[in-house]
Design a protein around this motif. Structure first.
Motif, mmCIF file in Angstrom:
data_model
loop_
_atom_site.group_PDB
_atom_site.id
_atom_site.type_symbol
_atom_site.label_atom_id
_atom_site.label_comp_id
_atom_site.label_asym_id
_atom_site.label_seq_id
_atom_site.Cartn_x
_atom_site.Cartn_y
_atom_site.Cartn_z
ATOM 1 N N GLN A 230 0.835 -1.187 0.000
ATOM 2 C CA GLN A 230 0.000 0.000 0.000
ATOM 3 C C GLN A 230 0.872 1.240 0.000
ATOM 4 O O GLN A 230 1.882 1.312 0.700
ATOM 5 N N GLY A 231 0.479 2.203 -0.792
ATOM 6 C CA GLY A 231 1.228 3.459 -0.833
ATOM 7 C C GLY A 231 0.277 4.615 -1.018
ATOM 8 O O GLY A 231 -0.940 4.444 -1.111
ATOM 9 N N LEU A 232 0.830 5.811 -1.061
ATOM 10 C CA LEU A 232 0.016 7.006 -1.251
ATOM 11 C C LEU A 232 0.484 7.758 -2.486
ATOM 12 O O LEU A 232 1.676 7.925 -2.716
ATOM 13 N N LEU A 233 -0.482 8.215 -3.252
ATOM 14 C CA LEU A 233 -0.176 9.048 -4.403
ATOM 15 C C LEU A 233 -0.882 10.387 -4.247
ATOM 16 O O LEU A 233 -1.968 10.449 -3.681
ATOM 17 N N PRO A 234 -0.276 11.452 -4.729
ATOM 18 C CA PRO A 234 -0.957 12.746 -4.708
ATOM 19 C C PRO A 234 -2.179 12.710 -5.624
ATOM 20 O O PRO A 234 -2.089 12.281 -6.761
ATOM 21 N N ALA A 235 -3.307 13.157 -5.109
ATOM 22 C CA ALA A 235 -4.554 13.085 -5.870
ATOM 23 C C ALA A 235 -4.758 14.352 -6.685
ATOM 24 O O ALA A 235 -5.780 15.020 -6.609
ATOM 25 N N VAL A 236 -3.751 14.684 -7.453
ATOM 26 C CA VAL A 236 -3.813 15.894 -8.261
ATOM 27 C C VAL A 236 -3.423 15.570 -9.692
ATOM 28 O O VAL A 236 -2.765 16.351 -10.367
ATOM 29 N N ALA A 237 -3.827 14.390 -10.127
ATOM 30 C CA ALA A 237 -3.387 13.893 -11.418
ATOM 31 C C ALA A 237 -3.785 14.826 -12.562
ATOM 32 O O ALA A 237 -3.102 14.898 -13.572
ATOM 33 N N SER A 238 -4.889 15.547 -12.393
ATOM 34 C CA SER A 238 -5.351 16.402 -13.485
ATOM 35 C C SER A 238 -4.388 17.551 -13.762
ATOM 36 O O SER A 238 -4.401 18.127 -14.837
ATOM 37 N N GLU A 239 -3.573 17.857 -12.773
ATOM 38 C CA GLU A 239 -2.623 18.955 -12.958
ATOM 39 C C GLU A 239 -1.284 18.464 -13.487
ATOM 40 O O GLU A 239 -0.384 19.253 -13.717
ATOM 41 N N SER B 207 8.165 4.693 -1.911
ATOM 42 C CA SER B 207 8.974 3.752 -1.134
ATOM 43 C C SER B 207 8.204 2.453 -0.969
ATOM 44 O O SER B 207 7.018 2.449 -0.679
ATOM 45 N N CYS B 208 8.915 1.357 -1.156
ATOM 46 C CA CYS B 208 8.284 0.051 -1.114
ATOM 47 C C CYS B 208 8.584 -0.619 0.221
ATOM 48 O O CYS B 208 9.746 -0.788 0.590
ATOM 49 N N PHE C 169 8.468 3.409 -9.287
ATOM 50 C CA PHE C 169 7.833 4.555 -9.923
ATOM 51 C C PHE C 169 6.431 4.172 -10.361
ATOM 52 O O PHE C 169 6.228 3.153 -11.008
ATOM 53 N N ILE C 170 5.473 5.005 -9.967
ATOM 54 C CA ILE C 170 4.072 4.757 -10.247
ATOM 55 C C ILE C 170 3.578 5.781 -11.262
ATOM 56 O O ILE C 170 3.814 6.975 -11.115
ATOM 57 N N ASN C 171 2.891 5.290 -12.276
ATOM 58 C CA ASN C 171 2.230 6.180 -13.220
ATOM 59 C C ASN C 171 0.994 6.769 -12.551
ATOM 60 O O ASN C 171 0.098 6.043 -12.148
ATOM 61 N N LEU C 172 0.962 8.077 -12.416
ATOM 62 C CA LEU C 172 -0.115 8.708 -11.659
ATOM 63 C C LEU C 172 -1.463 8.563 -12.338
ATOM 64 O O LEU C 172 -2.500 8.626 -11.699
ATOM 65 N N THR D 30 -2.455 5.876 -14.269
ATOM 66 C CA THR D 30 -2.946 4.500 -14.283
ATOM 67 C C THR D 30 -2.752 3.785 -12.953
ATOM 68 O O THR D 30 -3.390 2.787 -12.694
ATOM 69 N N GLY D 31 -1.854 4.309 -12.116
ATOM 70 C CA GLY D 31 -1.570 3.636 -10.854
ATOM 71 C C GLY D 31 -0.709 2.401 -11.033
ATOM 72 O O GLY D 31 -0.542 1.621 -10.109
ATOM 73 N N ALA D 32 -0.158 2.237 -12.230
ATOM 74 C CA ALA D 32 0.646 1.053 -12.509
ATOM 75 C C ALA D 32 2.110 1.309 -12.169
ATOM 76 O O ALA D 32 2.608 2.426 -12.292
ATOM 77 N N VAL D 33 2.761 0.247 -11.755
ATOM 78 C CA VAL D 33 4.201 0.347 -11.497
ATOM 79 C C VAL D 33 4.914 0.397 -12.829
ATOM 80 O O VAL D 33 4.662 -0.408 -13.733
ATOM 81 N N VAL D 34 5.802 1.351 -12.960
ATOM 82 C CA VAL D 34 6.543 1.516 -14.199
ATOM 83 C C VAL D 34 7.994 1.136 -13.947
ATOM 84 O O VAL D 34 8.627 1.623 -13.029
ATOM 85 N N SER D 35 8.491 0.252 -14.765
ATOM 86 C CA SER D 35 9.893 -0.115 -14.664
ATOM 87 C C SER D 35 10.710 0.824 -15.548
ATOM 88 O O SER D 35 10.409 0.967 -16.733
ATOM 89 N N PRO D 36 11.679 1.475 -14.972
ATOM 90 C CA PRO D 36 12.539 2.348 -15.777
ATOM 91 C C PRO D 36 13.169 1.549 -16.915
ATOM 92 O O PRO D 36 13.613 0.428 -16.711
ATOM 93 N N LYS D 37 13.174 2.153 -18.066
ATOM 94 C CA LYS D 37 13.725 1.451 -19.222
ATOM 95 C C LYS D 37 15.238 1.450 -19.139
ATOM 96 O O LYS D 37 15.883 2.475 -19.281
ATOM 97 N N GLY D 38 15.773 0.284 -18.877
ATOM 98 C CA GLY D 38 17.218 0.183 -18.808
ATOM 99 C C GLY D 38 17.833 0.145 -20.180
ATOM 100 O O GLY D 38 17.166 -0.126 -21.175
#
Ligand SMILES: [Zn+2]
Length: 64
Positions: free
Chosen positions: A22-31, A41-42, A50-53, A55-63
């Motif tokens: 469980q984590g928290l994201l800022p609820a200001v995605a429209s901005e 932090s996991c 890194f979470i896509n604000l 979609t809420g999906a975990v994004v893996s940095p492209k190595g």
């Protein structure tokens, strides 16, 4: 006044352990840009993901 920062809880799957965290994201995605990422932090692996604000999906940095 509009300076109150709202947060929304999310559940994401840790890509390292597969655990649900469980984590928290800022609820200001429209901005934010559609591809804005939020570092979180996991509690499962003690790392940072890194979470896509939008979609809420975990994004893996492209190595490279
Ligand atoms: Zn993790």
């Amino acid at each position: 006044m509009s300076d109150i920062r709202a947060w929304r809880p999310i559940i994401f799957s840790c890509p390292n352990t597969g655990d649900r965290v469980q984590g928290l994201l800022p609820a200001v995605a429209s901005e934010l840009p559609a591809d804005e990422l939020h570092s979180i932090s996991c509690a499962a692996c003690d790392g940072v993901h890194f979470i896509n604000l939008q979609t809420g999906a975990v994004v893996s940095p492209k190595g490279s």
